[in-house]
Design an enzyme around this catalytic site. Structure first.
Site, mmCIF file in Angstrom:
data_model
loop_
_atom_site.group_PDB
_atom_site.id
_atom_site.type_symbol
_atom_site.label_atom_id
_atom_site.label_comp_id
_atom_site.label_asym_id
_atom_site.label_seq_id
_atom_site.Cartn_x
_atom_site.Cartn_y
_atom_site.Cartn_z
ATOM 1 C CG HIS A 181 30.628 47.069 50.445
ATOM 2 N ND1 HIS A 181 31.663 46.283 50.858
ATOM 3 C CD2 HIS A 181 29.896 46.285 49.597
ATOM 4 C CE1 HIS A 181 31.560 45.077 50.314
ATOM 5 N NE2 HIS A 181 30.498 45.064 49.546
ATOM 6 C CD GLU A 210 27.862 33.371 45.455
ATOM 7 O OE1 GLU A 210 28.017 34.605 45.366
ATOM 8 O OE2 GLU A 210 28.625 32.550 44.901
ATOM 9 C CG HIS A 217 27.463 38.224 40.404
ATOM 10 N ND1 HIS A 217 26.613 38.912 39.580
ATOM 11 C CD2 HIS A 217 28.034 37.253 39.652
ATOM 12 C CE1 HIS A 217 26.661 38.374 38.357
ATOM 13 N NE2 HIS A 217 27.518 37.367 38.377
ATOM 14 C CG ASP A 242 23.820 32.888 35.665
ATOM 15 O OD1 ASP A 242 23.825 34.120 35.875
ATOM 16 O OD2 ASP A 242 24.463 32.360 34.748
ATOM 17 N N GLY A 243 22.984 34.844 38.655
ATOM 18 C CA GLY A 243 22.381 36.165 38.848
ATOM 19 C C GLY A 243 22.096 36.892 37.544
ATOM 20 C CB SER A 264 26.921 43.828 48.438
ATOM 21 O OG SER A 264 26.977 42.531 47.872
ATOM 22 C CG ASP A 285 30.651 42.844 43.203
ATOM 23 O OD1 ASP A 285 31.667 43.026 42.513
ATOM 24 O OD2 ASP A 285 30.673 42.655 44.433
HETATM 25 N N1 SAM Z 1 28.788 41.434 45.974
HETATM 26 C C1 SAM Z 1 29.598 40.795 47.000
HETATM 27 C C2 SAM Z 1 29.983 41.818 48.038
HETATM 28 O O1 SAM Z 1 30.201 42.985 47.681
HETATM 29 O O2 SAM Z 1 30.048 41.470 49.207
HETATM 30 C C3 SAM Z 1 30.829 40.164 46.421
HETATM 31 C C4 SAM Z 1 30.592 39.297 45.240
HETATM 32 S S1 SAM Z 1 32.008 38.513 44.575
HETATM 33 C C5 SAM Z 1 32.882 39.819 43.829
HETATM 34 C C6 SAM Z 1 31.349 37.666 43.207
HETATM 35 C C7 SAM Z 1 30.490 36.462 43.594
HETATM 36 O O3 SAM Z 1 29.767 36.033 42.442
HETATM 37 C C8 SAM Z 1 31.289 35.245 44.045
HETATM 38 O O4 SAM Z 1 30.821 34.873 45.318
HETATM 39 C C9 SAM Z 1 30.973 34.154 43.015
HETATM 40 O O5 SAM Z 1 30.858 32.867 43.576
HETATM 41 C C10 SAM Z 1 29.638 34.618 42.491
HETATM 42 N N2 SAM Z 1 29.272 34.202 41.127
HETATM 43 C C11 SAM Z 1 30.068 33.940 40.059
HETATM 44 N N3 SAM Z 1 29.330 33.767 38.951
HETATM 45 C C12 SAM Z 1 28.027 33.949 39.314
HETATM 46 C C13 SAM Z 1 26.795 33.944 38.618
HETATM 47 N N4 SAM Z 1 26.753 33.725 37.293
HETATM 48 N N5 SAM Z 1 25.658 34.190 39.302
HETATM 49 C C14 SAM Z 1 25.690 34.427 40.644
HETATM 50 N N6 SAM Z 1 26.830 34.457 41.368
HETATM 51 C C15 SAM Z 1 27.983 34.217 40.710
#
Ligand code: SAM
Length: 305
Positions: free
Chosen positions: A19, A118, A42, A158-159, A100, A179
């Site tokens: 961050h 997400e 993500h 899906d990101g 984030s 992320d």
């Molecule tokens: N970026 C966030 C932050 O810094 O506050 C933290 C993200 S966390 C490490 C990863 C997130 O990705 C989780 O909430 C998970 O549910 C989500 N996730 C997993 N696979 C994903 C995908 N293919 N597309 C979008 N989100 C996904």
């Protein structure tokens, strides 16, 4: 399978690194009036309670945000990151930690666009609820609307897949944060493939990737693979807070890899990383690595800073 919940890790040393860097990148983009897109592939839940629920279970914030909370000698750029967190904790007690999306919302301007993805149904809902609360609070204070007015769009999707349709952004200015959880080792491959595709669609974009430094091969080779992508420049920084335990348990180290970083980032990190090692380091194994180079050059062009 979606088992990862970021709330368990909120505010740990890896979040501090991620961050802090994210905020520096957004502040650099703020230097020009032209709007930009912030794309979070993500997003997680957006805001985390530290004094209850998942985050209090292992209290990982004690490895990150907690030791920084009362420091009075923070380097200036780190002090700005702390200011953002302290502003969301007006009682002075460390209760909430921003994800984030929240950091991006606070640092970006009215003309900028936030596109948040997400996949986890529960976290996607919490993220949307959190933004509704943030907006209600902002409106009560007479501040700008966020979700209303389409400044922020939250999508349960899906990101990795969704990024394609957003590049290049209309203003040709963007920061993309990637992320993923990396619990599935395919995430390493997906990040690299997503970036390769993104660089074709939008070569001048700024891309920031967070990753855990682990013993598994995919993690050890990850940065070297990203160095081979055809970006014009890259910056790689890792923060290690302790010697890895023999059982390999716990996250001791993480990295940020930035494609097309601003020139301002390296000098800031040169000042802040030794400070983070000093304050967050838990034993003699604490260290940082900072290196930069030109993209697409196999095993050459790396400059350790
Ligand atoms: N970026 C966030 C932050 O810094 O506050 C933290 C993200 S966390 C490490 C990863 C997130 O990705 C989780 O909430 C998970 O549910 C989500 N996730 C997993 N696979 C994903 C995908 N293919 N597309 C979008 N989100 C996904």
């Amino acid at each position: 399978m979606l088992s990862y919940r970021h709330a368990f890790h909120a505010g740990n040393h890896a979040d501090v690194l991620k961050h802090y860097v994210q905020i520096q990148l957004l502040q650099y983009l703020n230097q020009k009036d032209t709007a930009y897109s912030y794309i979070d592939t993500h997003s997680g839940a957006g805001v985390y309670a530290l004094d209850g629920g998942y985050a209090s279970k292992n209290a990982e914030y004690e490895t990150g945000i907690a030791p920084l909370w009362d420091r009075t000698d923070l380097p200036a750029s780190l002090a700005e990151y702390m200011k953002l967190i302290k502003e969301m904790n007006p009682s002075g007690k460390m209760r909430y930690y921003p994800g984030s999306p929240y950091c991006a919302d606070k640092v970006s301007r009215e003309q900028d666009r936030l596109r948040l993805f997400e996949l986890h149904p529960a976290d996607a809902k919490i993220l949307a609820d959190n933004f509704r609360k943030v907006e209600a609070h902002a409106l009560a204070q007479g501040e700008r609307p966020t979700v209303r007015g389409k400044r922020v769009l939250i999508t349960k999707a899906d990101g990795f897949q969704s990024l394609k349709a957003l590049l290049p952004p209309p203003s040709r200015r963007a920061l993309v944060l990637i992320d993923p959880p990396y619990e599935d080792k395919m995430d390493y491959r997906k990040v690299k493939d997503t970036l390769a595709d993104a660089l074709v669609r939008f070569p001048s974009g700024m891309y920031a990737v967070w990753y855990p430094v682990l013993q598994r091969m995919e993690s050890r080779q990850f940065a070297d693979k990203l160095k081979q992508l055809p970006s014009s420049d890259w910056l790689h920084v890792t923060l290690t807070v302790n010697t890895p335990s023999p059982d390999g348990f716990g996250l001791h180290s993480s990295g940020m890899f930035i494609l097309n970083p601003p020139y301002t980032l390296e000098p800031m990190l040169r000042e802040v990383m030794p400070y983070l090692v000093k304050v967050l380091g838990r034993d003699d194994g604490a260290k940082f690595v900072l290196e930069t180079g030109k993209g697409g050059q196999k095993n050459t062009g790396t400059r350790r800073v």
